[in-house]
Structures are given as C-alpha cells and as structure tokens.
Design a protein around this motif. Structure first.
Motif, PDB file in Angstrom:
ATOM      1  N   ASP A  88     -25.752  27.192 -43.286  1.00  0.00           N
ATOM      2  CA  ASP A  88     -25.045  26.445 -42.250  1.00  0.00           C
ATOM      3  C   ASP A  88     -25.524  26.925 -40.888  1.00  0.00           C
ATOM      4  N   PHE A  89     -25.762  25.961 -40.000  1.00  0.00           N
ATOM      5  CA  PHE A  89     -26.239  26.324 -38.668  1.00  0.00           C
ATOM      6  C   PHE A  89     -25.071  26.630 -37.743  1.00  0.00           C
ATOM      7  N   THR A  90     -25.079  27.823 -37.181  1.00  0.00           N
ATOM      8  CA  THR A  90     -24.077  28.235 -36.204  1.00  0.00           C
ATOM      9  C   THR A  90     -24.801  28.881 -35.034  1.00  0.00           C
ATOM     10  N   PRO A  91     -24.781  28.269 -33.859  1.00  0.00           N
ATOM     11  CA  PRO A  91     -25.508  28.855 -32.728  1.00  0.00           C
ATOM     12  C   PRO A  91     -24.850  30.128 -32.209  1.00  0.00           C
ATOM     13  N   LEU A  92     -25.624  30.892 -31.467  1.00  0.00           N
ATOM     14  CA  LEU A  92     -25.118  32.129 -30.871  1.00  0.00           C
ATOM     15  C   LEU A  92     -24.043  31.874 -29.832  1.00  0.00           C
ATOM     16  N   ASP A  93     -24.135  30.760 -29.151  1.00  0.00           N
ATOM     17  CA  ASP A  93     -23.199  30.423 -28.086  1.00  0.00           C
ATOM     18  C   ASP A  93     -21.749  30.533 -28.583  1.00  0.00           C
ATOM     19  N   PRO A  94     -20.908  31.318 -27.923  1.00  0.00           N
ATOM     20  CA  PRO A  94     -19.516  31.494 -28.376  1.00  0.00           C
ATOM     21  C   PRO A  94     -18.763  30.177 -28.510  1.00  0.00           C
ATOM     22  N   GLU A  95     -19.107  29.201 -27.688  1.00  0.00           N
ATOM     23  CA  GLU A  95     -18.430  27.901 -27.758  1.00  0.00           C
ATOM     24  C   GLU A  95     -19.097  26.962 -28.758  1.00  0.00           C
ATOM     25  N   GLY A  96     -20.211  27.395 -29.322  1.00  0.00           N
ATOM     26  CA  GLY A  96     -20.875  26.598 -30.346  1.00  0.00           C
ATOM     27  C   GLY A  96     -21.568  25.365 -29.839  1.00  0.00           C
ATOM     28  N   LYS A  97     -21.929  25.332 -28.554  1.00  0.00           N
ATOM     29  CA  LYS A  97     -22.522  24.131 -27.963  1.00  0.00           C
ATOM     30  C   LYS A  97     -23.992  24.297 -27.599  1.00  0.00           C
TER      31      LYS A  97
END
Length: 482
Positions: free
Chosen positions: A15-24
């Motif tokens: 699953d792709f989860t970006p580093l950005d805390p807000e996920g954007k």
C-alpha cells in the motif's frame, strides 16, 4: 481500493503511503537521460510510463513534486563531442533540446524541475566530503575518490547482489586496480584527464561520477534525505540505484527511498533495444510511419514491469485501438457541437461511475495500464450508444456530454489525449485513420463477396496515396504509410 505499488526493494506489492503527515504531498524522482544523442523508443518507455504514474497520482488527489535529472557531463558525451568536433557543453545542449522536443511528441509533461549535473557540482563535492568524513570513501593518489562498498552494510539490498559474487565477477582495468582498495569500489569523483571538462575540488580537478549525481540532485531538489518514489529502467537497479542507496544512506544515515519502481525493457528480435547493440528505433524515424498517439499507446500496452515486444503487429494493433477511441470522441464532439463538456459530468451517472471504478481499480493495482485500457474500451459503447441515440432524436445530450467526459478523463490519465492527435507528424489524424480502417473493412467484405475488381481498386487507389495494405494470415488486413 488503495494504491498499491510493487516495491523493488521488498519484491512485493505494498500500500502506498507518502511521507507527508497529511498524506497529500508526494516526492518523486526519475533518472533522466544522458544527453549524448536522441533517445529511442526503448528509452521512451520509461518517460511515458513515469509520466502516466505521475498523472494517476495527481488524479488520485496527491500533490506531486516530480524531479527528473539531466546528465550533461559523462564519458559518452565527451566521446560524442570528439566525433562531432565540438565541445561537450555544445553536445549536451543540442541533445537536451531534442530530448524535450521528443518528450512533447510523446505527450510527456516536463518535470517540476530538471536539474543538470553541471549545476550541482558544489553539492556533489560536499556529498563526497561527507562520505569521506563518515568513513565510506577515500581519495587515491591521482585525485580520484572512491566509495568503499565494504563500509556499507546494506549494500546489495535492492539488487540482491552478493558482495563476494561481485568481487569474483568484477573486471577492473590495471590502472584502476592499482588505485582502488577493492575491485567492487566505485567512483565518486574522477580525476581530470587532458581535454575533458573538469572542476576544482579538494582532491584536485575532476568531475563527478554518474551515480553521485542522482544522489545529490534527488536530495537537493526535494530538500530531504528521504523521498517517496524513485523510478528508472530495470537495468538501473544495479549498479546505479544500488550505488545511489549506498551514497545517500552512507551520508545521511537515513533511508533514501521508500518505493523503488522499475520498468521493463522494450525488446526487438528477442533482445533488449539499446544503442550499444545498434538495434534501436528513434522517435523521429517511427513518426514517419506512426502518429504520436499510437506510439504512446504502444508503450503503455503492456504492464510497465513486463517486457514489451517491438513489432509491426503490436504497433499496428495500437494504431487500430487509438482509432477506436479517438473516432468515438471526435464523433461525440461533432454531435455536441459547441456545447460545453464539464470535466466531472460523468460523476452524476451511476453506470459511468461504475466504469470509472473499473479504470481506477486497474490503475490502483500498480499502474496496470493494460487493465485501464480495457476499462476504457468497455466504456466506449456507452458513449457510442448515446451519440447514436442523440442523432436519432431519442438520446440525452447531457448524458452524451457526461459519457464523453468519462472517456476523456480516462484518456487524460493515460496521456492519450486529443493533444497527441494533433501532433501527428506522420500526416494523419484520428478521422483519417478511422476512414482508412473503414476502407480496409470494405475491401475485406468485397473480397469475401468475390468482388475482386472493387477490392483491387481500393488497394490501387490507396497505394497512389502512399498507403500500403498488407494481407495477414487468417484474413486480417492492416494498412501503413509506404
């Protein structure tokens, strides 16, 4: 479903989860070209595939910062400069310009930043010094600097290469063997040679190693030691990307990349298409026979991790497929006239939403473009049926506009858009292609009815226009520009 990516680092879909805390926000880096000549269709696959990945990420609501470098100092550039009798900078400038022209022809958007290696020499020198200070690099007596592979415990984790095997398989020139502590050590800084570009450094005049460039520019342009996605051709996994990891993580002590994505080769006659083998097809050469829309569709017709066979049959199949959706959209626009088509109009129709969900599921499954094309073609009858109904006076023009907005949204993600139809340097357009397909079908029906005089007349008249018909085993006929 969530976006899932096949991560080369772990050899599985995740699953792709970006580093950005807000996920954007998503940080994305792709290895760009070494500009010493025009890129071929095999190189072009990477640029088209990665552009499509970027488009889907944005369509999914992510804010993507996409960086793709330009290697403008390299042995290949220096050698080309000698052949052409000009300076290395002139060669790099010439082929950088051509690179961007060919990207545009394939519908590939420019990156948010295209850093050039020669613009980041200072940062590369700093990175080399950091690696020396941390015990990962050493200078040799000639002023070169080498990365000590044995100093980095994680070496080989991307490519699954064993250090002992690398040592046994490494062949090193006698001079390099004398300068390096171990045969597997690789160059960070190359000591200057007469007549070659060089910059001042603490170790003497020289230029950066190729692997060093991407480590420096990736971290610098994203302003972070760790990025979300790094992509490139599968041939870059080792040694280039493996060395990038060693350099970057050796310098920062932090993970360099979270998701590694690698596209497969374009093969011709059973071999990888490459300049070294001389079996490559240039973009300009192919555009003499096929339009831009066809080339892009062809490059996305197989899953990006799979190998793709370059054949006339596969190109002709792509051309025929393009004709179907290009003609369907053109006909819908003709019927709608000047009526505005709202981009998200399809979202108010249940069946159109369901068609989009099939498309989205394919793209969320590790950017499965063949599946996405399949969803597009499944949705075409919805557009064609409503257009026919409107022409007969029984259809709904608003629904026709909504169906058109759906197909165009799918095409936009894949980059096979009306803009590419307009860049047909081969001299045709979507309607012309569809008319040719119609003539071919008419000739086929004439032959089946034993009306050979009509069939021969169609072949002859098309031949006079520079269109060659090829009758294939099994009864299929294809056309191409002669």
């Amino acid at each position: 479903m969530p976006l899932r990516l096949y991560n080369t680092l772990n050899r599985q879909k995740e699953d792709f989860t970006p580093l950005d805390p807000e996920g954007k926000k998503v940080s994305f880096y792709n290895c760009g070209p070494t500009v010493y000549g025009p890129f071929h269709i095999g190189n072009g696959r990477n640029f088209v595939v990665v552009d499509t990945m970027r488009r889907w990420l944005e369509a999914s609501g992510y804010q993507v910062r996409f960086v793709q470098n330009i290697t403008d100092v390299d042995d290949k550039i220096i050698n080309r400069a000698k052949v052409e009798g000009v300076g290395s900078a002139e060669v790099a400038e010439k082929y950088t310009k051509l690179f961007f022209e060919h990207l545009a022809l394939l519908g590939v958007r420019r990156a948010d930043e295209h850093p050039k290696a020669t613009e980041h020499i200072g940062g590369m020198i700093e990175l080399v010094q950091t690696l020396i200070d941390r015990g990962h690099a050493y200078a040799s007596e000639d002023g070169s600097v080498w990365y000590s592979v044995s100093s980095f415990q994680g070496y080989g984790k991307l490519s699954r290469k064993n250090l002992d095997d690398m040592r046994q398989g490494e062949r090193v020139a006698a001079e390099q063997q004398r300068l390096k502590r171990a045969p597997e050590d690789f160059s960070l800084w190359k000591a200057a040679k007469p007549g070659e570009p060089a910059w001042d450094s603490p170790w003497g005049k020289g230029r950066p190693g190729w692997h060093l460039e991407c480590s420096c520019m990736s971290m610098k342009c994203h302003n972070a030691p760790t990025i979300d996605i790094h992509s490139g051709g599968t041939d870059l996994t080792f040694p280039h990307h493996e060395n990038e990891i060693a350099q970057s993580e050796g310098a920062t002590g932090k993970p360099f990349v979270r998701y590694w994505l690698h596209n497969g080769f374009v093969n011709i006659d059973g071999e990888k298409m490459s300049k070294s083998l001389g079996n490559f097809k240039t973009i300009d050469g192919l555009l003499e026979h096929y339009d831009s829309l066809t080339l892009r569709h062809f490059l996305l017709s197989a899953h990006y991790r799979s190998e793709l066979d370059f054949t006339v049959e596969n190109l002709d199949s792509a051309k025929k497929a393009c004709g179907r959706y290009a003609l369907a959209c053109a006909e819908a626009r003709r019927v709608l006239g000047d009526a505005a088509v709202e981009a998200d109009a399809w979202k108010s129709h249940t069946d159109l939403m369901a068609a989009w969900e099939k498309f989205a599921c394919a793209m969320d499954d590790d950017f499965n473009t063949p599946g996405a094309f399949g969803a597009l073609f499944e949705a075409l009858p919805l557009l064609n049926a409503e257009r026919t109904a409107v022409e007969k006076g029984s259809g709904d023009r608003a629904r026709l506009a909504a169906a058109l907005s759906l197909i165009e949204a799918m095409r936009a993600v894949l980059g096979v858009t009306a803009d590419l139809e307009a860049t047909d340097t081969g001299g045709g357009d979507d309607l012309s292609a569809a008319l040719l397909d119609l003539l071919v079908e008419t000739r086929t029906e004439a032959r089946r009815a034993k009306q050979f005089a009509i069939a021969d007349t169609i072949r002859q008249r098309l031949g006079g226009l520079g269109i060659v018909l090829e009758d294939k085993p099994g009864g299929e006929t294809i056309w191409r520009k002669g």
